[in-house]
Design a protein around this motif. Structure first.
Motif, PDB file in Angstrom:
ATOM      1  N   ILE A  80      -8.506   2.271   3.366  1.00 44.07           N
ATOM      2  CA  ILE A  80      -7.835   2.077   2.203  1.00 44.07           C
ATOM      3  C   ILE A  80      -7.863   0.562   1.889  1.00 44.07           C
ATOM      4  CG2 ILE A  80      -5.445   1.939   1.924  1.00 44.07           C
ATOM      5  CD1 ILE A  80      -4.946   4.303   3.613  1.00 44.07           C
ATOM      6  N   ASP A  81      -7.977  -0.474   2.839  1.00 47.45           N
ATOM      7  CA  ASP A  81      -7.903  -1.774   2.318  1.00 47.45           C
ATOM      8  C   ASP A  81      -9.339  -1.979   1.640  1.00 47.45           C
ATOM      9  OD1 ASP A  81      -6.899  -4.502   2.481  1.00 47.45           O
ATOM     10  OD2 ASP A  81      -8.691  -5.037   3.767  1.00 47.45           O
ATOM     11  N   THR A  82     -10.328  -1.532   1.930  1.00 49.46           N
ATOM     12  CA  THR A  82     -11.647  -1.699   1.642  1.00 49.46           C
ATOM     13  C   THR A  82     -11.573  -1.207   0.266  1.00 49.46           C
ATOM     14  OG1 THR A  82     -12.824  -1.595   3.431  1.00 49.46           O
ATOM     15  CG2 THR A  82     -14.025  -1.071   1.524  1.00 49.46           C
ATOM     16  N   ALA A  83     -10.880   0.118  -0.207  1.00 51.29           N
ATOM     17  CA  ALA A  83     -10.697   0.569  -1.362  1.00 51.29           C
ATOM     18  C   ALA A  83     -10.017  -0.326  -2.406  1.00 51.29           C
ATOM     19  CB  ALA A  83     -10.195   2.045  -1.240  1.00 51.29           C
ATOM     20  N   PHE A  84      -8.781  -0.606  -2.044  1.00 49.33           N
ATOM     21  CA  PHE A  84      -7.917  -1.558  -2.489  1.00 49.33           C
ATOM     22  C   PHE A  84      -8.884  -2.763  -3.138  1.00 49.33           C
ATOM     23  CE2 PHE A  84      -3.841  -0.224  -0.651  1.00 49.33           C
ATOM     24  CZ  PHE A  84      -3.132   0.034  -1.750  1.00 49.33           C
ATOM     25  N   LYS A  85      -9.738  -3.330  -2.404  1.00 48.58           N
ATOM     26  CA  LYS A  85     -10.467  -4.606  -3.125  1.00 48.58           C
ATOM     27  C   LYS A  85     -11.747  -4.010  -3.621  1.00 48.58           C
ATOM     28  CE  LYS A  85      -9.623  -7.127   1.634  1.00 48.58           C
ATOM     29  NZ  LYS A  85     -10.316  -7.435   2.827  1.00 48.58           N
ATOM     30  N   ARG A  86     -12.101  -2.836  -3.530  1.00 50.86           N
ATOM     31  CA  ARG A  86     -13.217  -2.281  -4.237  1.00 50.86           C
ATOM     32  C   ARG A  86     -12.855  -2.066  -5.677  1.00 50.86           C
ATOM     33  NH1 ARG A  86     -15.999  -0.812  -7.573  1.00 50.86           N
ATOM     34  NH2 ARG A  86     -17.736   0.875  -7.677  1.00 50.86           N
ATOM     35  N   PHE A  87     -11.754  -1.171  -5.896  1.00 48.78           N
ATOM     36  CA  PHE A  87     -11.296  -0.768  -7.153  1.00 48.78           C
ATOM     37  C   PHE A  87     -10.214  -1.614  -7.771  1.00 48.78           C
ATOM     38  CE2 PHE A  87     -13.082   2.945  -4.861  1.00 48.78           C
ATOM     39  CZ  PHE A  87     -13.751   3.640  -5.724  1.00 48.78           C
ATOM     40  N   LEU A  88      -9.670  -2.408  -7.204  1.00 50.88           N
ATOM     41  CA  LEU A  88      -8.497  -2.947  -7.908  1.00 50.88           C
ATOM     42  C   LEU A  88      -8.651  -4.774  -7.512  1.00 50.88           C
ATOM     43  CD1 LEU A  88      -5.434  -0.902  -6.549  1.00 50.88           C
ATOM     44  CD2 LEU A  88      -6.615  -1.142  -8.808  1.00 50.88           C
TER      45      LEU A  88
ATOM     46  N   ILE B  78      -4.879   4.781  -9.104  1.00 56.69           N
ATOM     47  CA  ILE B  78      -5.728   4.556  -7.808  1.00 56.69           C
ATOM     48  C   ILE B  78      -4.902   3.714  -6.762  1.00 56.69           C
ATOM     49  CG2 ILE B  78      -7.560   2.983  -6.957  1.00 56.69           C
ATOM     50  CD1 ILE B  78      -8.987   3.645  -9.411  1.00 56.69           C
ATOM     51  N   ALA B  79      -4.086   2.852  -7.356  1.00 54.22           N
ATOM     52  CA  ALA B  79      -3.187   2.171  -6.406  1.00 54.22           C
ATOM     53  C   ALA B  79      -2.260   2.885  -5.838  1.00 54.22           C
ATOM     54  CB  ALA B  79      -2.511   0.944  -7.105  1.00 54.22           C
TER      55      ALA B  79
ATOM     56  N   PHE C 236      -7.687  -6.409  -5.027  1.00 56.40           N
ATOM     57  CA  PHE C 236      -6.518  -6.878  -4.096  1.00 56.40           C
ATOM     58  C   PHE C 236      -6.724  -6.261  -2.750  1.00 56.40           C
ATOM     59  CE2 PHE C 236      -4.742  -6.410  -8.460  1.00 56.40           C
ATOM     60  CZ  PHE C 236      -4.823  -7.570  -8.869  1.00 56.40           C
ATOM     61  N   SER C 237      -6.062  -7.014  -1.733  1.00 54.85           N
ATOM     62  CA  SER C 237      -6.162  -6.385  -0.188  1.00 54.85           C
ATOM     63  C   SER C 237      -4.900  -5.520  -0.187  1.00 54.85           C
ATOM     64  CB  SER C 237      -6.109  -7.546   0.568  1.00 54.85           C
ATOM     65  OG  SER C 237      -4.803  -8.097   0.574  1.00 54.85           O
ATOM     66  N   SER C 238      -4.685  -4.741   0.607  1.00 50.34           N
ATOM     67  CA  SER C 238      -3.685  -3.811   0.878  1.00 50.34           C
ATOM     68  C   SER C 238      -2.496  -4.866   1.339  1.00 50.34           C
ATOM     69  CB  SER C 238      -3.765  -2.869   2.066  1.00 50.34           C
ATOM     70  OG  SER C 238      -2.648  -2.316   2.528  1.00 50.34           O
ATOM     71  N   SER C 239      -2.460  -5.805   2.060  1.00 53.16           N
ATOM     72  CA  SER C 239      -1.440  -6.623   2.440  1.00 53.16           C
ATOM     73  C   SER C 239      -0.763  -7.405   1.212  1.00 53.16           C
ATOM     74  CB  SER C 239      -2.051  -7.678   3.444  1.00 53.16           C
ATOM     75  OG  SER C 239      -2.922  -8.371   2.956  1.00 53.16           O
ATOM     76  N   PHE C 240      -1.739  -7.758   0.203  1.00 54.09           N
ATOM     77  CA  PHE C 240      -1.217  -8.363  -0.937  1.00 54.09           C
ATOM     78  C   PHE C 240      -0.680  -7.444  -1.910  1.00 54.09           C
ATOM     79  CE2 PHE C 240      -1.657  -9.491  -5.616  1.00 54.09           C
ATOM     80  CZ  PHE C 240      -0.990 -10.568  -5.416  1.00 54.09           C
ATOM     81  N   VAL C 241      -0.963  -6.186  -1.859  1.00 55.97           N
ATOM     82  CA  VAL C 241      -0.346  -5.144  -2.733  1.00 55.97           C
ATOM     83  C   VAL C 241       1.164  -4.877  -2.266  1.00 55.97           C
ATOM     84  CG1 VAL C 241      -0.351  -2.827  -3.217  1.00 55.97           C
ATOM     85  CG2 VAL C 241      -2.255  -4.082  -3.594  1.00 55.97           C
TER      86      VAL C 241
END
Length: 218
Positions: A38-46, A78-79, A48-53
Motif C-alpha cells: 500500500i505504501d509503495t502504491a501511494f508513492k507510485r500513484f500519488l 486512488i487515495a 506521497f507515503s502512507s505515513s504522510f497521507v
C-alpha cells in the motif's frame, strides 16, 4: 487528440492500479507485506507515503489531490481505495480507532467526486464509494459523518438513505445548521426529479408527498 491521449493514459493508470489492489487484497493475511505494498502504491500513484497521507488533515489531503488548481477525481479515488484497504487491515485486527481514522479520510475523498461533480476514470469507483460509506456506517457516526453521508447519498441519487441521514441531522443534539425546514426543502427539490430517478433512489413520489403533507400538518 489531447483528450484521447488523456483517456488512454487514465485507462492505463486505472488498470495498473486495479491490478495492484488485487495484490493487496490477496496479501491481507500478511499484514506487513500488505501495508508495504500500500505504501509503495501511494508513492507510485500519488507521490506521497502512507505515513504522510495519514498525518495531514482531511482538508489538506483533498487539496493535495489538485493538479493545475483543480481537484482530480481519479487521484481522490486512488487515495481513497488505498486508505480503505489500510482501514480493512486494522479493522480485521480489531484496531477500530485506526480503521475508522482511515475510513473517514477515504470517505472524505471519495464523496468529493460526487458532491463536487468531478470526473473520475477509475473503473469501479462508484462501487468503491458504497463500500467505504458502508464501512463508515458500521461505526457510531458523528454529526460531521452524518452531514457528509447526507450530501454523498443525495449526490449519488440514493434519496432514501439521504433522507435518513437528513432526519438524523435535524434531530441530532449536536446539530448546528439543519432545521426541519431543510427537510421540506429536500422534499420539494426531489419533486422536481423524474419518477424513474425517485424510484431508483428508493423514495417514490407518493412517499415524498406523504412526508410533505405530514410536515405541513404539524
Amino acid at each position: 487528440m489531447l483528450h484521447l491521449i488523456k483517456d488512454d493514459y487514465s485507462a492505463k493508470i486505472s488498470q495498473e492500479f486495479l491490478s495492484l489492489i488485487k495484490q493487496i487484497k490477496n496479501l491481507k493475511a500478511l499484514k506487513l507485506e500488505a501495508l508495504d505494498l500500500i505504501d509503495t502504491a501511494f508513492k507510485r500513484f500519488l507521490g506521497f507515503s502512507s505515513s504522510f497521507v495519514n498525518s495531514v488533515s482531511e482538508k489538506d489531503l483533498l487539496n493535495l489531490m489538485k493538479k493545475n488548481d483543480e481537484i482530480q477525481g481519479i487521484q481522490c479515488a486512488i487515495a481513497a481505495a488505498l486508505l480503505f484497504e489500510e482501514g480493512n487491515i486494522f479493522y480485521n485486527e480489531e484496531k477500530y480507532n485506526e480503521a475508522y481514522f482511515r475510513y473517514s479520510k477515504a470517505f472524505n475523498l471519495i464523496s468529493a467526486i460526487f458532491t463536487l461533480k468531478l470526473e473520475c476514470e477509475l473503473e469501479g469507483y462508484k462501487e468503491l464509494s458504497l463500500e467505504i460509506s458502508d464501512a463508515i456506517e458500521n461505526f457510531e457516526t458523528t454529526w460531521e459523518d452524518k452531514k457528509k453521508l447526507f450530501y454523498f447519498y443525495n449526490s449519488l441519487g440514493a434519496f432514501s438513505k439521504a433522507e435518513d441521514h437528513l432526519y438524523e441531522l435535524v434531530h441530532d443534539i449536536d446539530n448546528k445548521d439543519f432545521t426541519e425546514n431543510e427537510l421540506k426543502e429536500f422534499y420539494l427539490e426531489l419533486l422536481k426529479k423524474s419518477d424513474d430517478d425517485l424510484i431508483k433512489g428508493n423514495l417514490p413520489r407518493n412517499e415524498i408527498l406523504e412526508a410533505l403533507n405530514t410536515y405541513e400538518n404539524n
